[in-house]
Design a protein around this motif. Structure first.
Motif, PDB file in Angstrom:
ATOM      1  N   GLU A   1       0.827  -1.205   0.000  1.00  0.00           N
ATOM      2  CA  GLU A   1       0.000   0.000   0.000  1.00  0.00           C
ATOM      3  C   GLU A   1       0.860   1.254   0.000  1.00  0.00           C
ATOM      4  OE1 GLU A   1      -2.864  -0.023   3.138  1.00  0.00           O
ATOM      5  OE2 GLU A   1      -3.513  -2.073   2.726  1.00  0.00           O
ATOM      6  N   LEU A   2       1.981   1.218   0.727  1.00  0.00           N
ATOM      7  CA  LEU A   2       2.884   2.368   0.741  1.00  0.00           C
ATOM      8  C   LEU A   2       3.497   2.604  -0.631  1.00  0.00           C
ATOM      9  CD1 LEU A   2       4.796   1.902   4.130  1.00  0.00           C
ATOM     10  CD2 LEU A   2       3.049   3.593   3.593  1.00  0.00           C
ATOM     11  N   SER A   3       3.895   1.516  -1.298  1.00  0.00           N
ATOM     12  CA  SER A   3       4.495   1.666  -2.623  1.00  0.00           C
ATOM     13  C   SER A   3       3.487   2.214  -3.619  1.00  0.00           C
ATOM     14  CB  SER A   3       5.058   0.328  -3.115  1.00  0.00           C
ATOM     15  OG  SER A   3       4.028  -0.591  -3.382  1.00  0.00           O
TER      16      SER A   3
ATOM     17  N   SER B   1       0.796  -6.739 -11.320  1.00  0.00           N
ATOM     18  CA  SER B   1       2.025  -6.669 -10.524  1.00  0.00           C
ATOM     19  C   SER B   1       2.671  -5.305 -10.684  1.00  0.00           C
ATOM     20  CB  SER B   1       3.027  -7.745 -10.966  1.00  0.00           C
ATOM     21  OG  SER B   1       2.541  -9.039 -10.710  1.00  0.00           O
ATOM     22  N   PHE B   2       3.339  -4.840  -9.622  1.00  0.00           N
ATOM     23  CA  PHE B   2       4.099  -3.599  -9.651  1.00  0.00           C
ATOM     24  C   PHE B   2       5.579  -3.908  -9.443  1.00  0.00           C
ATOM     25  CE2 PHE B   2       1.399   0.361  -8.839  1.00  0.00           C
ATOM     26  CZ  PHE B   2       0.339  -0.137  -9.557  1.00  0.00           C
ATOM     27  N   VAL B   3       6.432  -3.069  -9.999  1.00  0.00           N
ATOM     28  CA  VAL B   3       7.863  -3.177  -9.746  1.00  0.00           C
ATOM     29  C   VAL B   3       8.154  -2.705  -8.334  1.00  0.00           C
ATOM     30  CG1 VAL B   3      10.163  -2.413 -10.432  1.00  0.00           C
ATOM     31  CG2 VAL B   3       8.415  -2.780 -12.172  1.00  0.00           C
ATOM     32  N   LEU B   4       8.987  -3.454  -7.624  1.00  0.00           N
ATOM     33  CA  LEU B   4       9.427  -3.072  -6.292  1.00  0.00           C
ATOM     34  C   LEU B   4      10.911  -3.396  -6.197  1.00  0.00           C
ATOM     35  CD1 LEU B   4       8.511  -1.984  -3.521  1.00  0.00           C
ATOM     36  CD2 LEU B   4       8.165  -4.348  -2.808  1.00  0.00           C
TER      37      LEU B   4
ATOM     38  N   VAL C   1      -1.720 -11.567  -2.768  1.00  0.00           N
ATOM     39  CA  VAL C   1      -1.413 -10.150  -2.928  1.00  0.00           C
ATOM     40  C   VAL C   1      -0.356  -9.750  -1.899  1.00  0.00           C
ATOM     41  CG1 VAL C   1      -2.332  -7.805  -2.724  1.00  0.00           C
ATOM     42  CG2 VAL C   1      -3.669  -9.577  -3.881  1.00  0.00           C
ATOM     43  N   GLY C   2       0.673  -9.053  -2.355  1.00  0.00           N
ATOM     44  CA  GLY C   2       1.774  -8.654  -1.495  1.00  0.00           C
ATOM     45  C   GLY C   2       3.002  -9.531  -1.629  1.00  0.00           C
ATOM     46  N   ARG C   3       2.870 -10.685  -2.277  1.00  0.00           N
ATOM     47  CA  ARG C   3       4.026 -11.573  -2.436  1.00  0.00           C
ATOM     48  C   ARG C   3       4.945 -11.056  -3.534  1.00  0.00           C
ATOM     49  NH1 ARG C   3       5.921 -16.505  -1.159  1.00  0.00           N
ATOM     50  NH2 ARG C   3       4.131 -16.932   0.181  1.00  0.00           N
ATOM     51  N   ARG C   4       6.248 -11.133  -3.280  1.00  0.00           N
ATOM     52  CA  ARG C   4       7.246 -10.679  -4.248  1.00  0.00           C
ATOM     53  C   ARG C   4       7.773 -11.845  -5.073  1.00  0.00           C
ATOM     54  NH1 ARG C   4      11.918  -6.837  -2.322  1.00  0.00           N
ATOM     55  NH2 ARG C   4      12.403  -8.538  -0.902  1.00  0.00           N
ATOM     56  N   ALA C   5       8.278 -11.525  -6.251  1.00  0.00           N
ATOM     57  CA  ALA C   5       8.893 -12.521  -7.127  1.00  0.00           C
ATOM     58  C   ALA C   5       9.999 -11.832  -7.925  1.00  0.00           C
ATOM     59  CB  ALA C   5       7.862 -13.133  -8.070  1.00  0.00           C
ATOM     60  N   PRO C   6      11.064 -12.553  -8.261  1.00  0.00           N
ATOM     61  CA  PRO C   6      12.148 -11.947  -9.042  1.00  0.00           C
ATOM     62  C   PRO C   6      11.698 -11.649 -10.468  1.00  0.00           C
ATOM     63  CG  PRO C   6      12.516 -14.310  -8.785  1.00  0.00           C
ATOM     64  CD  PRO C   6      11.360 -13.957  -7.897  1.00  0.00           C
ATOM     65  N   LEU C   7      12.323 -10.649 -11.082  1.00  0.00           N
ATOM     66  CA  LEU C   7      11.928 -10.245 -12.426  1.00  0.00           C
ATOM     67  C   LEU C   7      12.322 -11.261 -13.492  1.00  0.00           C
ATOM     68  CD1 LEU C   7      12.818  -6.427 -12.360  1.00  0.00           C
ATOM     69  CD2 LEU C   7      10.597  -7.510 -11.961  1.00  0.00           C
ATOM     70  N   TYR C   8      13.364 -12.037 -13.263  1.00  0.00           N
ATOM     71  CA  TYR C   8      13.859 -12.934 -14.316  1.00  0.00           C
ATOM     72  C   TYR C   8      13.035 -14.211 -14.456  1.00  0.00           C
ATOM     73  CZ  TYR C   8      15.950 -15.577 -10.455  1.00  0.00           C
ATOM     74  OH  TYR C   8      16.138 -16.297  -9.301  1.00  0.00           O
ATOM     75  N   ALA C   9      12.203 -14.519 -13.453  1.00  0.00           N
ATOM     76  CA  ALA C   9      11.497 -15.800 -13.445  1.00  0.00           C
ATOM     77  C   ALA C   9      10.020 -15.615 -13.754  1.00  0.00           C
ATOM     78  CB  ALA C   9      11.661 -16.491 -12.089  1.00  0.00           C
TER      79      ALA C   9
ATOM     80  N   PHE D   1       6.262   0.084 -15.130  1.00  0.00           N
ATOM     81  CA  PHE D   1       6.212   0.098 -13.675  1.00  0.00           C
ATOM     82  C   PHE D   1       5.287  -1.011 -13.180  1.00  0.00           C
ATOM     83  CE2 PHE D   1       2.382   2.337 -14.727  1.00  0.00           C
ATOM     84  CZ  PHE D   1       1.493   2.025 -13.702  1.00  0.00           C
ATOM     85  N   ALA D   2       4.567  -1.649 -14.124  1.00  0.00           N
ATOM     86  CA  ALA D   2       3.600  -2.679 -13.756  1.00  0.00           C
ATOM     87  C   ALA D   2       3.355  -3.596 -14.948  1.00  0.00           C
ATOM     88  CB  ALA D   2       2.292  -2.035 -13.304  1.00  0.00           C
ATOM     89  N   CYS D   3       2.577  -4.653 -14.721  1.00  0.00           N
ATOM     90  CA  CYS D   3       2.223  -5.553 -15.829  1.00  0.00           C
ATOM     91  C   CYS D   3       0.943  -6.302 -15.495  1.00  0.00           C
ATOM     92  CB  CYS D   3       3.350  -6.543 -16.129  1.00  0.00           C
ATOM     93  SG  CYS D   3       3.585  -7.779 -14.833  1.00  0.00           S
TER      94      CYS D   3
END
Length: 273
Positions: free
Chosen positions: A90-92, A123-126, A148-156, A234-236
């Protein structure tokens, strides 16, 4: 006034040696612990953070428990690790400006879900990762769901590469120089050259595909969302579902629809931001 020398490592990596009040020191510690999660590691343990910040484990644990109570971090109980929580997302989102991107995107996501029959995610970039900020679930009995809120690497996976495909050559090389392409499944692309070649294909067609790259049972198609005159996403959006249902032909048929949905939101944002 109660004073104490802080041993917190500041974001620049320089250890602070100034004399600070106990109240200010507490704020420093909370900020430093929270910012630890903006690095390359999506999940960190108490020991990881304590060593990085040169802090006692007990102090780090207290901060993490408080941040967990506020939803700014979440604990993975099986591994004892922590990651950014939904309130951090939410902050991002708030930092992006006054436009509620999720509310703007929701009708387009629902339309894309109805068209493809599969779950649609935003998804948003973080930092060097992406984070799920919204989803519209498939109506089928067997369907993909995300946290929602889970992160994942950009390459995968398709979503991450949809963002990477918009990086300039210099930005991509900088990302690759700072990132270890650790395989998440047997299908994860973890070779720099192979990833570059795949991104060339993605750029040519305007969308990305993945089959079991992040989750061995999931397939996806994704496209980047941009705003203003910035070509870097910034998102997808992604359409995701079970691998058994999203075969090669189905993924190819979903590609143009995902691109069109991402384009619609990008155009709406250019008129709002």
């Amino acid at each position: 006034m109660d004073v104490e020398r802080t041993g917190v490592v500041e974001p620049s990596g320089v250890r602070s040696s100034g004399v600070r009040s106990s109240g200010m020191q507490s704020v420093d510690r909370v900020a430093a612990v929270l910012l630890s999660f903006t690095g390359a590691d999506a999940e960190l343990g108490v020991t990881d953070i304590a060593e990085r910040l040169v802090l006692p484990k007990s102090a780090v644990h207290r901060v993490l428990e408080a941040l967990t109570a506020w939803g700014l971090v979440a604990k993975e109980h099986e591994r004892g690790k922590y990651r950014l929580g939904p309130r951090a997302t939410e902050l991002s989102l708030a930092a992006l400006g006054s436009v509620d991107v999720r509310a703007l995107a929701l009708p387009v996501m629902e339309e894309l879900r109805d068209l493809t029959g599969e779950t649609v995610t935003l998804s948003f970039v973080l930092g060097s990762h992406r984070v799920y900020v919204a989803q519209v679930e498939s109506r089928q009995d067997v369907r993909m769901t995300i946290e929602v809120g889970r992160r994942a690497p950009l390459y995968a996976g398709a979503s991450g590469r949809a963002i990477l495909m918009t990086f300039s050559t210099a930005e991509l090389e900088r990302y690759l120089s700072q990132t270890v392409l650790t395989p998440l499944t047997e299908r994860t692309v973890h070779d720099d050259r192979q990833l570059r070649d795949l991104l060339d294909v993605d750029r040519a067609r305007g969308y990305t595909e993945s089959l079991g790259e992040r989750d061995p049972y999931a397939a996806a198609v994704a496209a980047p969302i941009t705003a203003r005159n910035n070509p870097r996403a910034f998102a997808c959006f992604s359409v995701c579902g079970p691998t058994a249902r999203l075969g090669d032909e189905v993924r190819r048929s979903c590609g143009p629809a995902v691109v069109d949905a991402a384009r619609k939101v990008s155009e709406m944002l250019r008129g709002s931001w």
